[in-house]
Design a protein around this motif. Sequence first.
Motif, PDB file in Angstrom:
ATOM      1  N   ALA A   1     -34.476  13.387 -21.430  1.00  0.00           N
ATOM      2  CA  ALA A   1     -35.248  12.158 -21.624  1.00  0.00           C
ATOM      3  C   ALA A   1     -35.022  11.149 -20.504  1.00  0.00           C
ATOM      4  O   ALA A   1     -35.726  10.141 -20.425  1.00  0.00           O
ATOM      5  CB  ALA A   1     -34.902  11.528 -22.968  1.00  0.00           C
ATOM      6  N   GLY A   2     -34.031  11.398 -19.646  1.00  0.00           N
ATOM      7  CA  GLY A   2     -33.754  10.480 -18.549  1.00  0.00           C
ATOM      8  C   GLY A   2     -33.123   9.182 -18.996  1.00  0.00           C
ATOM      9  O   GLY A   2     -33.394   8.126 -18.426  1.00  0.00           O
ATOM     10  N   ILE A   3     -32.283   9.253 -20.028  1.00  0.00           N
ATOM     11  CA  ILE A   3     -31.634   8.058 -20.565  1.00  0.00           C
ATOM     12  C   ILE A   3     -30.124   8.297 -20.650  1.00  0.00           C
ATOM     13  O   ILE A   3     -29.660   9.431 -20.554  1.00  0.00           O
ATOM     14  CB  ILE A   3     -32.193   7.680 -21.959  1.00  0.00           C
ATOM     15  CG1 ILE A   3     -32.054   8.846 -22.955  1.00  0.00           C
ATOM     16  CG2 ILE A   3     -33.655   7.242 -21.838  1.00  0.00           C
ATOM     17  CD1 ILE A   3     -32.511   8.531 -24.363  1.00  0.00           C
ATOM     18  N   SER A   4     -29.376   7.239 -20.842  1.00  0.00           N
ATOM     19  CA  SER A   4     -27.922   7.352 -20.952  1.00  0.00           C
ATOM     20  C   SER A   4     -27.540   8.013 -22.277  1.00  0.00           C
ATOM     21  O   SER A   4     -28.304   7.956 -23.250  1.00  0.00           O
ATOM     22  CB  SER A   4     -27.274   5.968 -20.869  1.00  0.00           C
ATOM     23  OG  SER A   4     -27.523   5.239 -22.063  1.00  0.00           O
ATOM     24  N   PRO A   5     -26.361   8.626 -22.331  1.00  0.00           N
ATOM     25  CA  PRO A   5     -25.909   9.215 -23.592  1.00  0.00           C
ATOM     26  C   PRO A   5     -25.831   8.194 -24.735  1.00  0.00           C
ATOM     27  O   PRO A   5     -26.125   8.518 -25.882  1.00  0.00           O
ATOM     28  CB  PRO A   5     -24.521   9.773 -23.259  1.00  0.00           C
ATOM     29  CG  PRO A   5     -24.576  10.038 -21.788  1.00  0.00           C
ATOM     30  CD  PRO A   5     -25.456   8.941 -21.225  1.00  0.00           C
TER      31      PRO A   5
END
Length: 125
Positions: free
Chosen positions: A44-48
Amino acid sequence: MNDTPKDVNIAAVAALISDPSRAVMLDALLNKQALPAGELAYRAGISPQTASAHLAKLVDGGLLILKTQGRHRYYALSGPEVAHALEALAVIAPRRECVLCEPQSLQSTSILPAPATITLLANLV
């Protein structure tokens, strides 16, 4: 054709699916393979941390289930009904406009050369 019960909240499910990051994570789980949060965050291209918050909402909303194996936690669609609903929405959804069809958050970090670079390269030939 109107067999939908009057007491269902379609808007609540639509709100869960409407976030682009959550939509990418749900799409990644359509192949029926459970995935860890880190992998879903990467896709998703987001931080954990952001993925964790999104995944909690999807679990609370009944779209995902959490499977624990030892110390590992995997997420999967909660049932075939979720997969069918996502596939049905894909039929009527507009096509993505990006070439690589990356999530919105990754589009700004494109590895494609800038137009000026392409022009310079073309002049060298």
